[in-house]
Scaffold this motif. Structure first.
Motif, PDB file in Angstrom:
ATOM      1  N   THR A  63       0.647  -1.222   0.090  1.00 49.52           N
ATOM      2  CA  THR A  63       0.101   0.184  -0.125  1.00 49.52           C
ATOM      3  C   THR A  63       0.937   1.191   0.262  1.00 49.52           C
ATOM      4  N   ASP A  64       1.837   1.105   0.728  1.00 49.49           N
ATOM      5  CA  ASP A  64       2.702   2.299   0.780  1.00 49.49           C
ATOM      6  C   ASP A  64       4.095   1.781   0.865  1.00 49.49           C
ATOM      7  N   PRO A  65       4.990   1.481  -0.142  1.00 49.76           N
ATOM      8  CA  PRO A  65       6.213   1.037  -0.358  1.00 49.76           C
ATOM      9  C   PRO A  65       7.420   1.735   0.457  1.00 49.76           C
ATOM     10  N   ASP A  66       7.245   3.072   0.552  1.00 47.90           N
ATOM     11  CA  ASP A  66       8.243   3.789   1.462  1.00 47.90           C
ATOM     12  C   ASP A  66       8.331   3.542   2.778  1.00 47.90           C
ATOM     13  N   ARG A  67       6.957   3.312   3.473  1.00 47.24           N
ATOM     14  CA  ARG A  67       7.013   2.999   4.808  1.00 47.24           C
ATOM     15  C   ARG A  67       7.472   1.579   4.861  1.00 47.24           C
ATOM     16  N   VAL A  68       7.227   0.818   4.069  1.00 43.58           N
ATOM     17  CA  VAL A  68       7.810  -0.746   4.173  1.00 43.58           C
ATOM     18  C   VAL A  68       9.273  -0.608   4.100  1.00 43.58           C
ATOM     19  N   ARG A  69       9.886   0.223   3.062  1.00 42.20           N
ATOM     20  CA  ARG A  69      11.340   0.497   3.349  1.00 42.20           C
ATOM     21  C   ARG A  69      12.116   0.809   4.408  1.00 42.20           C
ATOM     22  N   LEU A  70      11.222   2.095   4.917  1.00 44.78           N
ATOM     23  CA  LEU A  70      11.804   2.446   6.299  1.00 44.78           C
ATOM     24  C   LEU A  70      11.731   1.536   7.364  1.00 44.78           C
ATOM     25  N   ALA A  71      10.645   0.520   7.180  1.00 51.09           N
ATOM     26  CA  ALA A  71      10.596  -0.454   8.501  1.00 51.09           C
ATOM     27  C   ALA A  71      11.562  -1.402   8.115  1.00 51.09           C
ATOM     28  N   ALA A  72      12.012  -1.610   6.820  1.00 50.24           N
ATOM     29  CA  ALA A  72      13.186  -2.657   6.757  1.00 50.24           C
ATOM     30  C   ALA A  72      14.551  -2.076   7.301  1.00 50.24           C
ATOM     31  N   TRP A  73      14.772  -0.954   6.882  1.00 55.38           N
ATOM     32  CA  TRP A  73      16.014  -0.132   7.546  1.00 55.38           C
ATOM     33  C   TRP A  73      15.821  -0.202   9.061  1.00 55.38           C
ATOM     34  N   LEU A  74      14.881  -0.360   9.569  1.00 52.73           N
ATOM     35  CA  LEU A  74      14.744  -0.135  11.163  1.00 52.73           C
ATOM     36  C   LEU A  74      14.443  -1.391  12.016  1.00 52.73           C
ATOM     37  N   HIS A  75      14.182  -2.532  11.152  1.00 58.27           N
ATOM     38  CA  HIS A  75      13.626  -3.737  11.847  1.00 58.27           C
ATOM     39  C   HIS A  75      14.552  -4.526  12.714  1.00 58.27           C
ATOM     40  N   ASP A  76      15.867  -4.315  12.457  1.00 60.04           N
ATOM     41  CA  ASP A  76      16.903  -4.675  13.319  1.00 60.04           C
ATOM     42  C   ASP A  76      17.890  -3.405  13.739  1.00 60.04           C
ATOM     43  N   ALA A  77      17.192  -2.609  13.848  1.00 60.53           N
ATOM     44  CA  ALA A  77      18.339  -1.314  14.126  1.00 60.53           C
ATOM     45  C   ALA A  77      19.100  -1.732  15.677  1.00 60.53           C
ATOM     46  N   VAL A  78      18.118  -2.105  16.255  1.00 64.80           N
ATOM     47  CA  VAL A  78      18.617  -2.669  17.778  1.00 64.80           C
ATOM     48  C   VAL A  78      18.844  -4.444  17.592  1.00 64.80           C
ATOM     49  N   TYR A  79      20.018  -4.794  17.796  1.00 70.54           N
ATOM     50  CA  TYR A  79      20.131  -6.189  17.560  1.00 70.54           C
ATOM     51  C   TYR A  79      21.282  -6.902  18.575  1.00 70.54           C
ATOM     52  N   ASP A  80      20.898  -7.282  19.668  1.00 65.85           N
ATOM     53  CA  ASP A  80      21.556  -8.108  20.667  1.00 65.85           C
ATOM     54  C   ASP A  80      21.325  -9.573  20.522  1.00 65.85           C
ATOM     55  N   PRO A  81      22.217 -10.241  20.362  1.00 67.42           N
ATOM     56  CA  PRO A  81      21.984 -11.742  20.311  1.00 67.42           C
ATOM     57  C   PRO A  81      21.526 -12.296  21.466  1.00 67.42           C
ATOM     58  N   ARG A  82      21.973 -11.643  22.610  1.00 72.17           N
ATOM     59  CA  ARG A  82      21.670 -12.143  24.027  1.00 72.17           C
ATOM     60  C   ARG A  82      20.381 -11.626  24.609  1.00 72.17           C
ATOM     61  N   ALA A  83      19.833 -10.853  23.677  1.00 68.09           N
ATOM     62  CA  ALA A  83      18.407 -10.336  24.136  1.00 68.09           C
ATOM     63  C   ALA A  83      17.374 -11.346  24.418  1.00 68.09           C
ATOM     64  N   LEU A  84      16.426 -11.388  25.356  1.00 69.66           N
ATOM     65  CA  LEU A  84      15.264 -12.300  25.509  1.00 69.66           C
ATOM     66  C   LEU A  84      14.075 -11.929  24.756  1.00 69.66           C
ATOM     67  N   GLY A  85      13.520 -12.994  24.230  1.00 63.56           N
ATOM     68  CA  GLY A  85      12.226 -13.038  23.610  1.00 63.56           C
ATOM     69  C   GLY A  85      12.244 -11.967  22.306  1.00 63.56           C
ATOM     70  N   ASP A  86      11.145 -11.084  22.462  1.00 67.97           N
ATOM     71  CA  ASP A  86      11.199 -10.164  21.177  1.00 67.97           C
ATOM     72  C   ASP A  86      11.677  -8.665  21.684  1.00 67.97           C
ATOM     73  N   ALA A  87      12.616  -8.906  22.610  1.00 65.49           N
ATOM     74  CA  ALA A  87      12.990  -7.330  23.139  1.00 65.49           C
ATOM     75  C   ALA A  87      14.105  -6.426  21.791  1.00 65.49           C
ATOM     76  N   ASN A  88      14.327  -7.394  21.162  1.00 63.75           N
ATOM     77  CA  ASN A  88      14.982  -6.717  20.139  1.00 63.75           C
ATOM     78  C   ASN A  88      14.024  -5.728  19.218  1.00 63.75           C
ATOM     79  N   GLU A  89      12.985  -6.786  18.802  1.00 65.47           N
ATOM     80  CA  GLU A  89      12.177  -6.104  17.989  1.00 65.47           C
ATOM     81  C   GLU A  89      11.185  -4.907  18.616  1.00 65.47           C
ATOM     82  N   ARG A  90      10.862  -5.092  20.003  1.00 66.27           N
ATOM     83  CA  ARG A  90      10.117  -3.926  20.611  1.00 66.27           C
ATOM     84  C   ARG A  90      11.258  -2.690  20.756  1.00 66.27           C
ATOM     85  N   ASP A  91      12.398  -2.909  21.001  1.00 66.27           N
ATOM     86  CA  ASP A  91      13.546  -1.736  21.052  1.00 66.27           C
ATOM     87  C   ASP A  91      13.584  -1.180  19.589  1.00 66.27           C
ATOM     88  N   SER A  92      13.593  -1.780  18.658  1.00 64.63           N
ATOM     89  CA  SER A  92      13.918  -1.231  17.104  1.00 64.63           C
ATOM     90  C   SER A  92      12.531  -0.546  16.862  1.00 64.63           C
TER      91      SER A  92
END
Length: 212
Positions: A63-92
């Motif tokens: 529906t809005d490709p640019d929003r999807v592109r921004l989400a791609a850029w930001l979906h793993d902006a916070v990434y710590d392999p030691r994080a628990l559960g969906d903490a990386n996604e929530r923080d991102s």
């Protein structure tokens, strides 16, 4: 050929960012430093590029490709392999909304991008969520790759979780694979499902057998 920063600036502009080009470019450069952090073995600039390439190729499904592109850029902006559960996604998601606000992206758009980022925790989308479906499909495109590429992906994931003992890793990884296989369909958009679903399921099932 557009650079990564060019792609970021164009997407941000398309989503309504009012910051000047210098500030937008600086934000893109900063995001690239995050995607280049030393703890990343799979969730790197190469993964970001692959996700963006899928979104660009199938932008007509969104529906809005640019929003999807921004989400791609930001979906793993916070990434710590030691994080628990969906903490990386929530923080991102939280990081995404804050960053986009500083760049003058309208609040409703920033909130929508943050929502899309959050979907990558479980890759489960609601009805008629074309943007969420494209982001999730692009994020999971690696699952349908050729055997050698899939093996390289799984090896990179294991390196990211080098701190986890083998038995615990195998158990956790098996849970992830089973959850994906239990989805009604790994890919949501019909053309991507037709092209990728069978190969992805074959890759996942083959890996699951190796985990015992």
């Amino acid at each position: 050929m557009r650079t990564h920063v060019d792609r970021w600036v164009l997407a941000a502009r398309g989503a309504g960012a009012s910051a000047d080009d210098t500030d937008l470019a600086a934000a893109g450069e900063y995001l690239l430093t995050r995607w280049s952090e030393p703890q990343r073995q799979y969730h790197t600039v190469a993964h970001l590029t692959a996700v963006l390439d899928v979104i660009d190729e199938f932008a007509g499904l969104a529906t809005d490709p640019d929003r999807v592109r921004l989400a791609a850029w930001l979906h793993d902006a916070v990434y710590d392999p030691r994080a628990l559960g969906d903490a990386n996604e929530r923080d991102s998601a939280e990081f995404a909304e804050g960053l986009l606000a500083t760049l003058g992206v309208p609040a409703a758009t920033a909130a929508e991008v943050a929502r899309l980022v959050g979907l990558t925790a479980g890759h489960a989308t609601g009805e008629d969520d074309r943007d969420g479906e494209l982001l999730c499909d692009a994020d999971l495109a690696i699952l349908a790759s050729a055997p050698d590429d899939y093996a390289a992906y799984t090896a990179a994931i294991r390196r990211e979780y080098a701190h986890v003992p083998d038995d615990a890793f195998r158990g956790g990884r098996a849970q992830v694979l089973k959850a994906l296989l239990e989805l009604p369909s790994i890919y949501r958009h019909p053309p991507l499902r037709a092209a990728w679903e069978d190969r992805a399921r074959a890759n996942l099932e083959a890996e699951l057998k190796t985990l015992g």
